[in-house]
Scaffold this active site. Structure first.
Site, PDB file in Angstrom:
ATOM      1  N   GLU A 242       0.880  -1.177   0.000  1.00 52.23           N
ATOM      2  CA  GLU A 242       0.000   0.000   0.000  1.00 52.23           C
ATOM      3  C   GLU A 242       0.918   1.228   0.000  1.00 52.23           C
ATOM      4  O   GLU A 242       1.716   1.425   0.916  1.00 52.23           O
ATOM      5  CB  GLU A 242      -0.902  -0.003   1.233  1.00 52.23           C
TER       6      GLU A 242
ATOM      7  N   GLU B 207     -60.007 -19.703  -8.644  1.00 54.69           N
ATOM      8  CA  GLU B 207     -61.420 -20.045  -8.485  1.00 54.69           C
ATOM      9  C   GLU B 207     -61.756 -21.034  -9.591  1.00 54.69           C
ATOM     10  O   GLU B 207     -61.773 -20.692 -10.774  1.00 54.69           O
ATOM     11  CB  GLU B 207     -62.281 -18.787  -8.587  1.00 54.69           C
TER      12      GLU B 207
END
Length: 1457
Positions: free
Chosen positions: A304, A729
């Site tokens: 880093e 239904e």
């Protein structure tokens, strides 16, 4: 052009600049590349490397490893003595940078390093020797696509890591194969690996690299493997390799030569010596440095380089000077340890031989194809041997490594072959299955055996299912999910090739029938379907595929009790519809919109179905009903239907009820259409006989648009269980005759099969971590919708989707969100597999992208004590006094509530700013968690201010934010937590919310309410637990839009699935009451954000709560970015401080500020009408179009005063009734319109406005509405007096002169003073008077009680009192002075002998009788004649004792003998 410049520059560099020295000349290094520093673009980089290759044909060579996702070249420059053919035993070393596209310092340093090595190859001896002895590969950018998206000057990642990942948003440092993954997982992930990662992985494996460095940004440290561990801790525990000593030496070689890194303290981090173990810093899986070490011979570090990820180019020369020495020293580390050749007896190289060092056996080094190896070692004595397949292992060789020389110690091996023979017999068995004749497949309505069509009661159904299960034991499992009210089992039959448990990758499907006991067709259809599937399995390709690939569950009767009382032939009645408790089960489920008497108590059948549904990952479902012919899809009700019983009535005469679609409306319509279209008559939409007006287009309907079903099962499945369910239904008759069942079967067989097949249409796959661990509970969403599907225990998921392109979002706790674009095919198989690998979202990188790299907010989180909270807030004030002010015991309010005030330029006027209030929680038990979130938010704002973040700066410039961390009962709550850290919901009585709602006064409560009233906050945010819901005042569309804005985040986490409890329900109800109170009484909208299931989760979970809710908190603060502002002046430019602004068609009324008469309204995007009003001024209506993220400035709005026309009005007589004085609309009458306000310009509701004069017009009256508005019609012209009366206000009277008929007289404003009098007395005097009266009353009551008690107690005393008499007793008994004692008291019965009394042996009867009756006679005398003679006790004799006997009894009560 770039190549020509390079050649020219290098030619000029051949004329060396000689710097004089005391002993001759020193050759100056060539670093002309540092002039005019800038970042090299991709095109410039390719040109530069091509120029270097041309200028140094022997020492430089360009390689192309592949292309990025967007087609950019992955370019590498090789630098060595002979790049065409590497010299034997020359160690290959690689430097790689810009893996994260927005971390750019390493990218440019490698460009500089390439020019430095080649430019000084013939000039600097050390450089030349290093290049000649090392094969160096420099790759400045591994992620050119991410670099192209990044922006120079950004020290942190852009929102959502834009630029960090590649073009697909994938973090390449989480995409490599991980050492902890299983081999099959590597193969699985290889299909989805990013092209950049795949290219690097292949390159690393193909080359015998010895040493490597991966350059990053965002910190300054040298990190070494491992980056993860088996335990998978967040951080702070080392995970060391066998070569830990070597790695530490390599890391120190870089760190010790870096002037900043070696100090180990920078970028808010501390690292001893500037180095760290990767896992000890933070864990990540799928990283490149671990891949290098675990899968190749290469030892790699992660370097880093700088705190800022993409600093300005002007800083690059300084970065080069800091890192140059470290870069060179690390290259030299490739020459430590040992190296050599492994050959056979004939001198041929042996590839893939293992070099094993005793003590480091876990990490053998493999030889290259040329038989060479390099083994990095620290100084010491080692035992080394070589081994290879087919060769005898070499004898161990002792070697001492010193690393004193410029190259590694040479150690060669020769191996002898081993001969082996392998032999064996193999055979293959083929199994074939006989198929039944094709002719039998279509007999008996599709069944293979004779089938009886009949109705089955509970007993017959149970027998039928047991027979099926016994006949097909390998394909079925019969189980009960619970019992009905009357104890009947709710039987479910599972049909699957391997029943019994969930199989990863196989979707779960369910049918539920007979929910209404008298609707029986679905039950019989499922019994027939079960027989059909089982019989045809193995004989029908379609059925076999369905049973093999789908785990089906059929619940035949959810309401067996209701069925038993139903009757065959019933077409429409309600007999048997409900369960045994007479409850409709399809109204008994929890509803998203409310609770009523039908679903307040959960029935046992409903509870069983809910538990069953939540226990399995159902993907698709259907609820089979009867009584109509339609496929019904969610939602079944609207938000207000709980308050509208009429909406819940099925009435064929009503059409066009309000549609309420789901987010998946298109998908639901498709599913419903699949069933309806496959049905021979349903898709026609014909009405049933008894409901002739019910026509359903294409045979489908939205439930809420048909009629409202609150507490329905299909909505609960979608909202709570994540399962898509339809209500089918199946026919107009509820309980048809048995002879009609064959036709029902023929009509519904194909629709039922096609509907089951839909469960396979969409997207499915596995969700794993980078190490192959299945991720359970990951959220899978489609196209930005909030409806979620969850991955299961094995990481598998199914997401139904229509054909076409979709964006799939996958979220997992502690993993980085992933969004992938996919395409579902429009042809068979209508699905596609998407396996997802989620990268661990390490706290460091998350903090960099979302929280200004505040590590304290996400690592080692814990609860802070009151003292620590105060210390942190005081410290923030000391360090940031220009934006923060800490209130602690500096005024009366802060003695009860510590607070931190934040705004830009503390002390400046705040009239032009919004005022926001953030309270940790309204519950003492949730306050500890809320305080930590608040502290994190404060740190976030402070750090954003330091970094001059535009959003934070704008927020602080526009707002004043008060933070109130609740501290009062924290010690008690924290003690409960410390006593039992597993406690989820600590319980305390008398929570703050309850105290605020209580009418009893209490100092802390009163101070908080006074604070709310005096500060006049615009919005308030508080935190709660028990759910992830957002509470806010309901009924205002603006506040609802605010709520949607708060909840709308780019990656929405799933709603918390929190279990219900009485305490959580009570808190929810209390919060609703408190929200309404603050909104109505203090005009303060309070938003309550549910952040966690537990009110006090474990310490380490605070970080997760913060990460999940930070975007919502930011959205709340972001509300101040959108709205309108302006000033209200009169026509002379003076501020109208009594003005107010009302939004048309909204309830809110906003007062202007007290000084500048400014108004500022937070409003969501849209078009608004603003009515600006002031007493005695004409109103103005302003149109304002508000754009998102903009504060619209309306400037100064000037109001003009009313002009009253005065004069005399003469009435003309008329016989026309229409022109009479009382006629409405007459030119002799008018109307009066106005508003009634209190002293604070707040509207007064229900105030009575009437005409008090002239007499006879009292009937003209009206009442104000919620905005204080009123209207009086038909008021005669002339002078009238208006009277306004309102509860708890003084009445007001106003005289008006109405001169113009027809047109209304507007803006008649009344201001009423608050009446603090009670019964005509000032409140203070009334309180004193009432207190005195209460005290007097209490005293009188006590005295009366004592008197009554005394009287009652005396009546129960015995006849004689044995006590000392007071001094007055001698007068009472007429005693002489000598007969009384010295103290005036006389003892009774002290002695039977009286002075002068003659002792007798006896008394005669007469004498004794007279003595005994003395007292009684006295009493009788008093009663009969108070003035009569009084008998004294007679004493016959006396003695010298001076004592006498006196016999007393209770007066008024005769003695009994």
């Amino acid at each position: 052009m770039m190549a020509q410049w390079i050649v020219t520059g290098l030619a000029l560099a051949m004329v060396a600049q000689l710097v004089p020295s005391g002993r001759g000349y020193i050759i100056k290094e060539e670093e002309g590349f540092l002039q005019q520093p800038h970042y090299t673009s991709q095109e410039q980089l390719e040109d530069l490397f091509a120029g270097l290759e041309k200028a140094y044909p022997e020492q430089a060579r360009v390689h192309y490893l592949g292309r990025s996702l967007e087609g950019r070249n992955l370019i590498v420059l090789q630098i060595s003595k002979n790049t065409r053919q590497r010299n034997l035993l020359t160690p290959p070393v690689k430097y790689i940078a810009n893996m994260h596209g927005d971390e750019t310092v390493g990218r440019q340093l490698l460009v500089y390093l390439a020019q430095y090595l080649l430019g000084n190859y013939d000039r600097i001896t050390d450089v030349g020797q290093l290049v000649n002895s090392t094969d160096i590969y420099l790759m400045p950018t591994m992620n050119p696509d991410g670099y192209a998206l990044s922006q120079e000057g950004n020290c942190e990642s852009l929102p959502n890591y834009v630029g960090r990942g590649n073009a697909a948003g994938i973090d390449l440092n989480r995409d490599f194969p991980d050492r902890l993954e299983e081999p099959h997982v590597h193969q699985l992930h290889a299909q989805s690996r990013q092209p950049e990662t795949a290219a690097l992985a292949n390159w690393i494996i193909s080359k015998p690299f010895v040493l490597s460095a991966n350059f990053h940004g965002g910190a300054v440290v040298a990190s070494y493997p491992y980056d993860n561990s088996i335990a998978h801790n967040e951080c702070c525990e080392e995970s060391l390799t066998p070569d830990d000593r070597v790695f530490k030496q390599l890391a120190h070689a870089y760190s010790d030569n870096h002037p900043i890194m070696r100090k180990g303290s920078n970028c808010n981090d501390s690292f001893a010596g500037g180095i760290t173990n990767g896992a000890n810093w933070y864990e990540l899986s799928g990283g490149m440095q671990d891949f290098n070490y675990a899968f190749s011979n290469c030892f790699e570090l992660t370097i880093e380089l700088s705190c800022c990820k993409y600093p300005a180019a002007s800083t690059l020369p300084a970065e080069w000077q800091r890192n140059k020495g470290s870069l060179m020293q690390l290259l030299k580390q490739a020459h430590i340890g040992i190296k050599g050749l492994v050959q056979d007896a004939n001198g041929y190289p042996i590839g893939d031989a293992n070099i094993v060092v005793a003590g480091l056996d876990e990490k053998p080094i493999r030889t290259s194809k040329r038989g060479e190896y390099w083994r990095l070692l620290t100084p010491g004595l080692y035992s080394v041997h070589a081994a290879a397949f087919g060769y005898q292992t070499s004898a161990p060789q002792e070697v001492r490594v010193t690393n004193d020389n410029a190259e590694a110690l040479r150690l060669d091996f020769k191996l002898l072959p081993v001969e082996t023979n392998f032999d064996g017999n193999f055979r293959k068995v083929k199994v074939e299955r006989a198929e039944p004749p094709e002719a039998r497949k279509e007999q008996f309505d599709g069944f293979l055996t004779h089938t009886v069509f009949e109705h089955h009661n509970y007993t017959a159904m149970e027998s039928y299912l047991r027979q099926l299960s016994a006949s097909y034991p390998s394909l079925t499992r019969l189980y009960s999910i619970g019992k009905s009210v009357q104890g009947r089992d709710l039987w479910v039959l599972e049909l699957f090739a391997t029943p019994g448990s969930h199989v990863p990758g196989v979707p779960e499907f369910k049918y539920v029938a007979n929910m209404h006991g008298n609707e029986v067709v679905g039950k019989e259809m499922l019994l027939l379907l079960s027989k059909y599937l089982l019989e045809r399995y193995g004989n029908d390709e379609r059925v076999t595929r369905l049973v093999n690939g789908t785990r089906m569950h059929f619940l035949y009767s959810m309401n067996p009790d209701g069925y038993e009382v139903s009757r065959e032939g019933d077409r429409t009645s309600g007999l048997g519809r409900a369960n045994a408790h007479n409850i409709d089960l399809n109204r008994n489920f929890p509803d998203q919109y409310g609770t009523d008497k039908f679903n307040k108590v959960t029935e046992p059948e409903v509870a069983a179905v809910m538990n069953w549904t939540l226990s399995l990952p159902f993907v698709l479902s259907a609820n089979l009903h009867g009584g109509s012919l339609v496929a019904n899809y969610p939602f079944d009700d609207n938000e207000n239907d709980f308050n509208d019983p009429y909406a819940r009535l099925r009435d064929a005469s009503i059409n066009g009820r309000k549609l309420n679609p789901t987010e998946d409306n298109a998908l639901f319509r498709h599913l419903a259409a699949v069933y309806a279209q496959a049905h021979p008559t349903m898709h026609l939409g014909k009405a049933c006989e008894l409901f002739q007006n019910e026509h359903f287009a294409e045979g489908i309907t939205n439930g809420a648009q048909w009629y409202s079903v609150t507490g329905g099962m299909q909505d609960w499945n979608y909202v709570r269980a994540g399962c898509l369910e339809l209500t089918i239904e199946m026919g107009c008759d509820k309980f048809p005759l048995a002879r009609e069942l064959p036709q029902y079967w023929r009509d519904n067989r194909e629709p039922m099969l096609q509907f089951i097949e839909q469960v396979h249409h969409g997207i499915h796959g596995l969700v794993h971590s980078t190490i192959g661990t299945p991720i359970a509970g990951a959220v899978v969403r489609l196209d930005g919708a909030n409806h979620s599907t969850f991955s299961q225990t094995f990481g598998d998921y199914w997401k139904l989707a229509l054909p076409g392109q979709h964006n799939v979002t996958v979220l997992g706790d502690n993993y980085a969100p992933l969004r992938v674009e996919v395409e579902v095919p429009a042809a068979e198989p209508y699905n596609m597999r998407l396996d997802v690998t989620l990268m661990p979202d390490d706290p460091q990188h998350w903090a960099s992208a979302n929280d200004f790299r505040i590590i304290e907010n996400v690592v080692n989180t814990r609860y802070h004590t009151n003292a620590e909270i105060r210390s942190r807030l005081a410290e923030l004030e000391n360090q940031n006094g220009q934006i923060a002010s800490f209130g602690y015991a500096d005024n009366e309010f802060s003695r009860y509530f510590n607070y931190l005030k934040m705004t830009s330029d503390i002390g400046e006027p705040e009239e032009h700013k919004y005022k926001l209030l953030v309270v940790s929680s309204m519950y003492d038990t949730a306050a500890p968690l809320g305080r930590e979130l608040m502290l994190n938010l404060i740190r976030h704002l402070v750090e954003g201010y330091k970094l001059q973040d535009a959003t934070v700066m704008q927020l602080l410039q526009r707002t004043v934010i008060y933070f109130l961390p609740q501290t009062e009962k924290f010690p008690e709550v924290f003690d409960l937590y410390n006593t039992n850290s597993s406690v989820c919901d600590p319980v305390l009585g008398d929570e703050l919310a309850e105290r605020l709602l209580s009418p009893e006064t209490e100092p802390g409560r009163d101070m908080l309410l006074q604070f709310l009233q005096s500060e006049r906050f615009d919005l308030m945010l508080t935190f709660s637990a028990g759910s992830s819901e957002l509470g806010f005042p309901r009924g205002d569309s603006i506040l609802e839009k605010f709520a949607h804005s708060i909840q709308r985040t780019e990656f929405n986490y799933s709603p918390l699935q929190c279990s219900a409890s009485a305490t959580r329900q009570l808190h929810r109800e209390t919060s609703d009451r408190l929200t309404n109170l603050l909104y109505k009484m203090y005009n303060l909208p309070m938003y309550t954000l549910g952040v966690s299931c537990c009110r006090m989760p474990a310490h380490k979970q605070i970080a997760s709560v913060w990460r999940k809710n930070i975007d919502k908190i930011k959205n709340f603060l972001g509300l101040v970015q959108t709205g309108v502002t302006g000033l209200v002046h009169n026509n002379e430019g003076q501020p109208l401080r009594e003005a107010f602004v009302r939004l048309l068609e909204h309830q809110m009324v906003y007062n202007v500020t007290r000084n500048a008469a400014r108004f500022q309204l937070m409003l969501p995007r849209g078009l608004y009408g603003l009515e600006v009003t002031a007493p005695n001024y004409a109103s103005q209506v302003i149109k304002a179009e508000v754009q998102q993220g903009q504060l619209l400035d309306l400037g100064a709005i000037r109001l003009h005063p009313f002009t009253l026309i005065r004069g005399e009005v003469e009435e003309l007589p008329s016989n026309n009734p229409a022109l009479s004085v009382t006629g409405v609309g007459s030119k002799f009458t008018t109307s009066i319109v106005g508003v009634v306000l209190d002293e604070g310009n707040h509207p007064i509701r229900n105030a009575k406005v009437s005409v008090s004069a002239p007499a006879g017009l009292e009937r003209l009256r009206n009442f104000t509405n919620s905005l204080g508005e009123y209207r009086l019609s038909a008021v005669p012209l002339g002078t009238v007096s208006l009277k306004v009366e309102a509860p708890r206000h003084f009445e007001a009277t106003r005289q008006l002169h109405l001169a113009q008929g027809g047109l209304p007289t507007e803006n008649v404003v009344f201001h009423l003073k608050f009446n603090e009098h009670v019964f005509g007395l000032p409140r203070f005097l009334f309180i004193i008077f009432a207190s005195i009266m209460i005290i007097v009353g209490v005293v009188v009551c006590v005295l009366c009680a004592q008197f009554w008690f005394y009287r009652r107690h005396r009546g129960n005393k015995p006849y004689y009192n044995f006590s000392l008499l007071p001094q007055k007793s001698k007068e009472h008994f007429d005693l002489e002075e000598d007969d009384a004692g010295d103290d005036g008291e006389t003892e009774l019965f002290r002695s039977p002998i009286k002075r002068g009394m003659t002792i007798q042996p006896y008394f005669d009867e007469e004498h004794l009788e007279r003595i005994l009756h003395t007292d009684e006679e006295d009493d009788g005398d008093e009663d009969d004649d108070e003035d009569g003679p009084r008998m004294e006790p007679e004493l016959d004799v006396a003695d010298d004792s001076g004592d006498e006997i006196v016999m007393l009894h209770q007066h008024g009560k005769p003695r009994r003998h």
